[in-house]
Design a protein around this motif. Structure first.
Motif, PDB file in Angstrom:
ATOM      1  N   GLU A   1       1.000  -1.006   0.072  1.00  0.00           N
ATOM      2  CA  GLU A   1      -0.014  -0.031   0.289  1.00  0.00           C
ATOM      3  C   GLU A   1       1.006   1.425  -0.097  1.00  0.00           C
ATOM      4  OE1 GLU A   1      -3.541  -0.142  -0.410  1.00  0.00           O
ATOM      5  OE2 GLU A   1      -2.750  -1.994  -0.963  1.00  0.00           O
TER       6      GLU A   1
ATOM      7  N   SER B   1      -0.980  -6.754   2.883  1.00  0.00           N
ATOM      8  CA  SER B   1      -1.811  -7.031   1.837  1.00  0.00           C
ATOM      9  C   SER B   1      -1.342  -8.225   0.931  1.00  0.00           C
ATOM     10  CB  SER B   1      -2.308  -5.958   0.827  1.00  0.00           C
ATOM     11  OG  SER B   1      -2.964  -6.460  -0.221  1.00  0.00           O
TER      12      SER B   1
ATOM     13  N   GLN C   1      -2.132  -8.767  -2.040  1.00  0.00           N
ATOM     14  CA  GLN C   1      -2.467  -8.347  -3.366  1.00  0.00           C
ATOM     15  C   GLN C   1      -1.664  -8.543  -4.360  1.00  0.00           C
ATOM     16  OE1 GLN C   1      -3.832  -4.160  -3.878  1.00  0.00           O
ATOM     17  NE2 GLN C   1      -2.914  -4.277  -6.096  1.00  0.00           N
TER      18      GLN C   1
ATOM     19  N   ARG D   1      -0.912  -4.317  10.051  1.00  0.00           N
ATOM     20  CA  ARG D   1      -0.659  -2.726   9.912  1.00  0.00           C
ATOM     21  C   ARG D   1      -0.251  -2.156  11.201  1.00  0.00           C
ATOM     22  NH1 ARG D   1      -4.709  -1.114   4.897  1.00  0.00           N
ATOM     23  NH2 ARG D   1      -3.949  -2.972   3.670  1.00  0.00           N
TER      24      ARG D   1
ATOM     25  N   HIS E   1     -10.257  -0.329  13.717  1.00  0.00           N
ATOM     26  CA  HIS E   1      -8.846  -0.797  13.154  1.00  0.00           C
ATOM     27  C   HIS E   1      -8.388  -1.779  14.141  1.00  0.00           C
ATOM     28  CE1 HIS E   1      -9.419   3.167  11.013  1.00  0.00           C
ATOM     29  NE2 HIS E   1      -8.674   2.532  10.043  1.00  0.00           N
ATOM     30  N   LEU E   2      -7.638  -2.817  13.493  1.00  0.00           N
ATOM     31  CA  LEU E   2      -6.579  -3.707  14.215  1.00  0.00           C
ATOM     32  C   LEU E   2      -5.302  -3.684  13.543  1.00  0.00           C
ATOM     33  CD1 LEU E   2      -9.093  -6.863  14.329  1.00  0.00           C
ATOM     34  CD2 LEU E   2      -8.321  -5.474  16.332  1.00  0.00           C
TER      35      LEU E   2
ATOM     36  N   MET F   1      -7.874 -10.540   5.568  1.00  0.00           N
ATOM     37  CA  MET F   1      -8.529  -9.743   4.592  1.00  0.00           C
ATOM     38  C   MET F   1      -8.839 -10.984   3.417  1.00  0.00           C
ATOM     39  SD  MET F   1      -7.051  -6.593   2.175  1.00  0.00           S
ATOM     40  CE  MET F   1      -5.839  -6.009   3.146  1.00  0.00           C
TER      41      MET F   1
ATOM     42  N   GLU G   1      -9.006 -11.449  -0.368  1.00  0.00           N
ATOM     43  CA  GLU G   1      -8.615 -10.511  -1.663  1.00  0.00           C
ATOM     44  C   GLU G   1      -8.653 -11.324  -3.134  1.00  0.00           C
ATOM     45  OE1 GLU G   1      -5.267  -7.756  -0.717  1.00  0.00           O
ATOM     46  OE2 GLU G   1      -4.739  -9.210   0.654  1.00  0.00           O
TER      47      GLU G   1
ATOM     48  N   GLU H   1     -15.941   2.017   5.472  1.00  0.00           N
ATOM     49  CA  GLU H   1     -15.314   1.369   4.447  1.00  0.00           C
ATOM     50  C   GLU H   1     -15.267  -0.138   4.971  1.00  0.00           C
ATOM     51  OE1 GLU H   1     -11.425   2.539   3.589  1.00  0.00           O
ATOM     52  OE2 GLU H   1     -11.000   0.579   2.512  1.00  0.00           O
ATOM     53  N   LEU H   2     -15.640  -1.330   4.096  1.00  0.00           N
ATOM     54  CA  LEU H   2     -15.791  -2.355   4.215  1.00  0.00           C
ATOM     55  C   LEU H   2     -14.785  -3.057   3.122  1.00  0.00           C
ATOM     56  CD1 LEU H   2     -16.669  -5.059   5.776  1.00  0.00           C
ATOM     57  CD2 LEU H   2     -18.431  -5.056   4.095  1.00  0.00           C
ATOM     58  N   VAL H   3     -14.656  -2.660   1.959  1.00  0.00           N
ATOM     59  CA  VAL H   3     -14.112  -3.243   0.754  1.00  0.00           C
ATOM     60  C   VAL H   3     -13.353  -1.909   0.215  1.00  0.00           C
ATOM     61  CG1 VAL H   3     -14.145  -3.970  -1.553  1.00  0.00           C
ATOM     62  CG2 VAL H   3     -15.478  -4.996   0.397  1.00  0.00           C
ATOM     63  N   GLY H   4     -11.988  -2.122  -0.248  1.00  0.00           N
ATOM     64  CA  GLY H   4     -11.146  -1.240  -1.035  1.00  0.00           C
ATOM     65  C   GLY H   4     -10.740  -2.081  -2.228  1.00  0.00           C
TER      66      GLY H   4
ATOM     67  N   ARG I   1      -6.000  -2.686 -11.776  1.00  0.00           N
ATOM     68  CA  ARG I   1      -4.470  -2.457 -11.684  1.00  0.00           C
ATOM     69  C   ARG I   1      -4.036  -1.821 -13.005  1.00  0.00           C
ATOM     70  NH1 ARG I   1      -6.357  -3.471  -6.525  1.00  0.00           N
ATOM     71  NH2 ARG I   1      -6.581  -5.682  -6.225  1.00  0.00           N
TER      72      ARG I   1
ATOM     73  N   GLY J   1      -9.146  -6.130  -8.756  1.00  0.00           N
ATOM     74  CA  GLY J   1      -9.563  -7.001  -7.347  1.00  0.00           C
ATOM     75  C   GLY J   1      -9.759  -6.156  -6.505  1.00  0.00           C
TER      76      GLY J   1
ATOM     77  N   ARG K   1     -14.246  -6.317   9.889  1.00  0.00           N
ATOM     78  CA  ARG K   1     -15.197  -5.307   9.617  1.00  0.00           C
ATOM     79  C   ARG K   1     -16.674  -6.105   9.349  1.00  0.00           C
ATOM     80  NH1 ARG K   1     -12.328   0.078   7.064  1.00  0.00           N
ATOM     81  NH2 ARG K   1     -10.690  -0.025   8.783  1.00  0.00           N
TER      82      ARG K   1
ATOM     83  N   ILE L   1     -14.768  -3.591  16.624  1.00  0.00           N
ATOM     84  CA  ILE L   1     -14.006  -4.678  15.842  1.00  0.00           C
ATOM     85  C   ILE L   1     -13.094  -5.615  16.856  1.00  0.00           C
ATOM     86  CG2 ILE L   1     -11.853  -3.203  15.577  1.00  0.00           C
ATOM     87  CD1 ILE L   1     -12.112  -4.585  12.459  1.00  0.00           C
TER      88      ILE L   1
HETATM   89  O1  4AD Z   1      -8.310  -0.458   1.330  1.00  0.00           O
HETATM   90  P1  4AD Z   1      -7.319  -1.410   1.868  1.00  0.00           P
HETATM   91  O2  4AD Z   1      -5.893  -0.991   2.430  1.00  0.00           O
HETATM   92  O3  4AD Z   1      -6.741  -2.132   0.346  1.00  0.00           O
HETATM   93  C1  4AD Z   1      -5.670  -3.124   0.121  1.00  0.00           C
HETATM   94  O4  4AD Z   1      -4.902  -3.603   1.246  1.00  0.00           O
HETATM   95  C2  4AD Z   1      -5.729  -3.755  -1.098  1.00  0.00           C
HETATM   96  N1  4AD Z   1      -4.191  -4.022  -1.363  1.00  0.00           N
HETATM   97  C3  4AD Z   1      -6.775  -4.677  -1.064  1.00  0.00           C
HETATM   98  C4  4AD Z   1      -6.598  -5.340  -2.534  1.00  0.00           C
HETATM   99  O5  4AD Z   1      -6.887  -4.519  -3.454  1.00  0.00           O
HETATM  100  N2  4AD Z   1      -6.462  -6.597  -2.955  1.00  0.00           N
HETATM  101  O6  4AD Z   1      -7.840  -2.541   2.547  1.00  0.00           O
HETATM  102  C5  4AD Z   1      -8.794  -3.230   2.398  1.00  0.00           C
HETATM  103  C6  4AD Z   1      -9.984  -3.311   3.232  1.00  0.00           C
HETATM  104  C7  4AD Z   1     -10.392  -2.148   3.885  1.00  0.00           C
HETATM  105  O7  4AD Z   1     -11.524  -1.801   3.157  1.00  0.00           O
HETATM  106  C8  4AD Z   1     -11.046  -2.624   5.133  1.00  0.00           C
HETATM  107  O8  4AD Z   1     -12.305  -3.208   5.355  1.00  0.00           O
HETATM  108  C9  4AD Z   1      -9.906  -3.447   5.585  1.00  0.00           C
HETATM  109  O9  4AD Z   1      -9.298  -4.223   4.627  1.00  0.00           O
HETATM  110  N3  4AD Z   1      -8.968  -2.952   6.738  1.00  0.00           N
HETATM  111  C10 4AD Z   1      -8.847  -3.082   7.863  1.00  0.00           C
HETATM  112  N4  4AD Z   1      -9.564  -3.880   8.834  1.00  0.00           N
HETATM  113  C11 4AD Z   1      -9.273  -3.753  10.056  1.00  0.00           C
HETATM  114  N5  4AD Z   1      -8.318  -3.074  10.764  1.00  0.00           N
HETATM  115  C12 4AD Z   1      -7.339  -2.380   9.798  1.00  0.00           C
HETATM  116  N6  4AD Z   1      -6.250  -1.715  10.405  1.00  0.00           N
HETATM  117  C13 4AD Z   1      -7.613  -2.296   8.463  1.00  0.00           C
HETATM  118  N7  4AD Z   1      -7.132  -1.653   7.268  1.00  0.00           N
HETATM  119  C14 4AD Z   1      -7.844  -2.044   6.383  1.00  0.00           C
END
Ligand code: 4AD
Length: 528
Positions: A216, A266, A268, A289, A298-299, A304, A306, A451-454, A458, A495, A502, A513
């Motif tokens: 990221e 991640s 990814q 993280r 946040h945790l 995740m 993916e 936010e649940l999904v990001g 690519r 993706g 979450r 959480i």
């Molecule tokens: O939006 P994020 O940072 O996306 C990625 O890491 C991409 N690489 C994913 C991908 O495209 N394959 O994180 C994705 C999701 C967020 O929407 C959130 O739901 C969760 O991960 N997330 C967390 N959940 C709990 N604690 C945290 N510190 C989180 N940070 C992100």
């Protein structure tokens, strides 16, 4: 014969109460099964008493059964004692009624040892229940206390505790209704996620947890090292250019991996490499993280999901995320009714309606630019209501903005797409049509959570990707293997990442959480 025995070993516990307390015999079911399977001649007359879990106890039994679990309450009356047992298989547990005049001396002695929290094995028939609360109960002819539980020191002896207190005894909190129900729902969600992706032909890939790259680019990395960090004076330092002295930089060539290594944020990048060969893949694993966020969302260690799809664009990623979420929430609505009713009663009265709406309503979609315009219009009505009233193109939306969009503006889950390039990661594909100001990224915002999904499409074009990395001062050398994907058979692909905890928080209707994972890790907390 094998089939019959196999079924028997998985469904029943093949030893009677007399041996049940002996821990070394815990796995005797298999040896009994073996003896049963070779029952050609004078096999010993073994009594096989089936074990029944509370969740499966729906009808009266023909003979005795075994119930094994932990005592929640004991109520003694003149003629009978009521022992309420929970074995983790459901919320309500099972009631065992001990007829005091009919039990043997051993069971009487054992009954005296029973207290809240102790582990017991009970033997007797399942009979239609006299009370209205449950369909069946056990008439406990025999009872054995397998593990005693002293009431004066047992932290859960009292009935009600705050969730904050329960976090301090996270090793015991799964014995409470709330945390056990979360664990069951979580398990069903995880199973449904795998079922969904397997059904639609995605390959499950486990990407590494130790990595040398920051996916990221946010610098929120936990370092992995075997260097002796306790003794600063012993740390190997890089040499100065002339080779005569040392700098103050650690020399990672002497570290375990010969270079700096981290826990992954991640999966990814590894996922993209496999999608570029297998087509559709998904990962589902822990991510880490080191962000100093003390929030309810946040945790530092979370899981995740993916998926990564080759020959796919942002629209396909949004479509897949919507389908997957509807599938897993529907699964939980079907399979976890009792637990969801419990959460509705104690945590969120609207929960079941909310979950049903998620399954039935199409998710909304709005571009980031339009979302900003809606927010500006709303904030202008009364800026004092907002913690962050300054919103313009380029603003990273905060939770209050995200929740307003999902809860008030759209009243449903909503995908916000086409975010400003400046606030998103390097790997996201530039939108050519708006002068390169935005990228093909999306976030799914969910009522009550934010936010649940990001996710994103690519950047598959090598030259554009190299330019973007240059702008962010990322060294292409560190990503040589990732860049190779753009050199050899590059393909548009997309993706997303779904934060599993979450999702658990949302589906259980709980606030924090930290209740959605067995042992939450957050700043200052790595106990257990
Ligand atoms: O939006 P994020 O940072 O996306 C990625 O890491 C991409 N690489 C994913 C991908 O495209 N394959 O994180 C994705 C999701 C967020 O929407 C959130 O739901 C969760 O991960 N997330 C967390 N959940 C709990 N604690 C945290 N510190 C989180 N940070 C992100």
């Amino acid at each position: 014969m094998w089939c019959a025995v196999h079924r028997l070993t998985t469904r029943v516990s093949a030893f009677s109460l007399n041996s049940a307390a002996t821990s070394s015999r815990r796995y005797n079911a298999q040896s009994v099964a073996l003896r049963l399977s070779s029952s050609t001649s004078e096999a010993s007359p073994l009594t096989v008493i089936p074990r029944v879990k509370a969740a499966d106890a729906t009808e009266a039994s023909e003979g005795p059964v075994l119930v094994k679990g932990w005592v929640r309450t004991l109520r003694k009356q003149k003629e009978v004692a009521f022992v309420q047992i929970n074995d983790g298989s459901n919320l309500g547990g099972i009631q065992c009624v001990v007829p005091l005049s009919e039990i043997d001396e051993d069971t009487k002695k054992e009954l005296d040892k029973v207290s809240t929290g102790c582990a017991v094995v009970i033997e007797g028939p399942l009979v239609k229940s006299q009370g209205g609360k449950q369909a069946v109960e056990v008439t406990a002819n025999k009872l054995k206390v397998v593990g005693e539980c002293p009431g004066d020191t047992y932290p859960l002896a009292k009935k009600r505790h705050t969730l904050e207190y329960l976090r301090t005894i996270a090793h015991l909190r799964p014995r409470t209704n709330t945390i056990a129900a979360v664990a069951r729902v979580r398990s069903h969600l995880a199973g449904a996620i795998h079922a969904f992706f397997q059904e639609v032909g995605f390959v499950y890939v486990q990407t590494p947890l130790i990595t040398a790259s920051d996916c990221e680019g946010a610098g929120e990395l936990f370092r992995v090292t075997t260097l002796e960090m306790d003794k600063i004076s012993d740390l190997p330092l890089k040499k100065t250019e002339d080779g005569k002295g040392t700098t103050d930089e650690i020399d990672h060539s002497q570290d375990f991996f010969g270079k700096p290594a981290y826990l992954t944020v991640s999966g990814q990048l590894g996922g993209e490499t496999y999608a570029s060969a297998l087509g559709d893949i998904y990962t589902f694993g822990p991510t880490f993280r080191a962000e100093n966020s003390q929030t309810t969302r946040h945790l530092a260690e979370f899981h995740m999901v993916e998926p990564e799809m080759a020959f796919a664009d942002l629209d396909s990623a949004m479509g897949n995320a919507e389908q997957m979420l509807k599938y897993v929430v529907k699964h939980v609505l079907d399979k976890c009714q009792e637990d969801l009713e419990f959460f509705s009663k104690f945590y969120d009265k609207e929960l079941i309606k909310k979950l049903e709406a998620l399954v039935e309503q199409p998710f909304a979609r709005v571009s980031y630019r339009d979302a900003i315009a809606y927010l500006q219009e709303e904030i202008a009505k009364d800026p004092s209501k907002w913690q962050f009233p300054d919103v313009e193109f380029g603003t990273d939306l905060s939770t209050e903005h995200e929740r307003w969009l999902a809860e008030t503006k759209f009243g449903s889950c909503v995908f916000v797409y086409n975010y400003p390039k400046a606030i998103k990661a390097f790997y996201m594909r530039d939108n050519d049509e708006d002068g390169g100001e935005t990228v093909n990224a999306m976030d799914l915002l969910v009522p009550g959570v934010g936010e649940l999904v990001g996710g994103s499409q690519r950047e598959e074009r090598l030259d554009v990707l190299l330019d973007k990395m240059g702008e962010l001062k990322l060294d292409p050398e560190d990503y040589w293997w990732y860049l190779d994907l753009r050199r050899f058979g590059s393909v548009p692909h997309a993706g997303y990442g779904l934060g599993f905890e979450r999702l658990v928080t949302y589906v259980c209707g709980i606030e924090n959480i930290r209740e959605a994972i067995a042992y939450p890790r957050y700043p200052g907390h790595a106990e257990f």
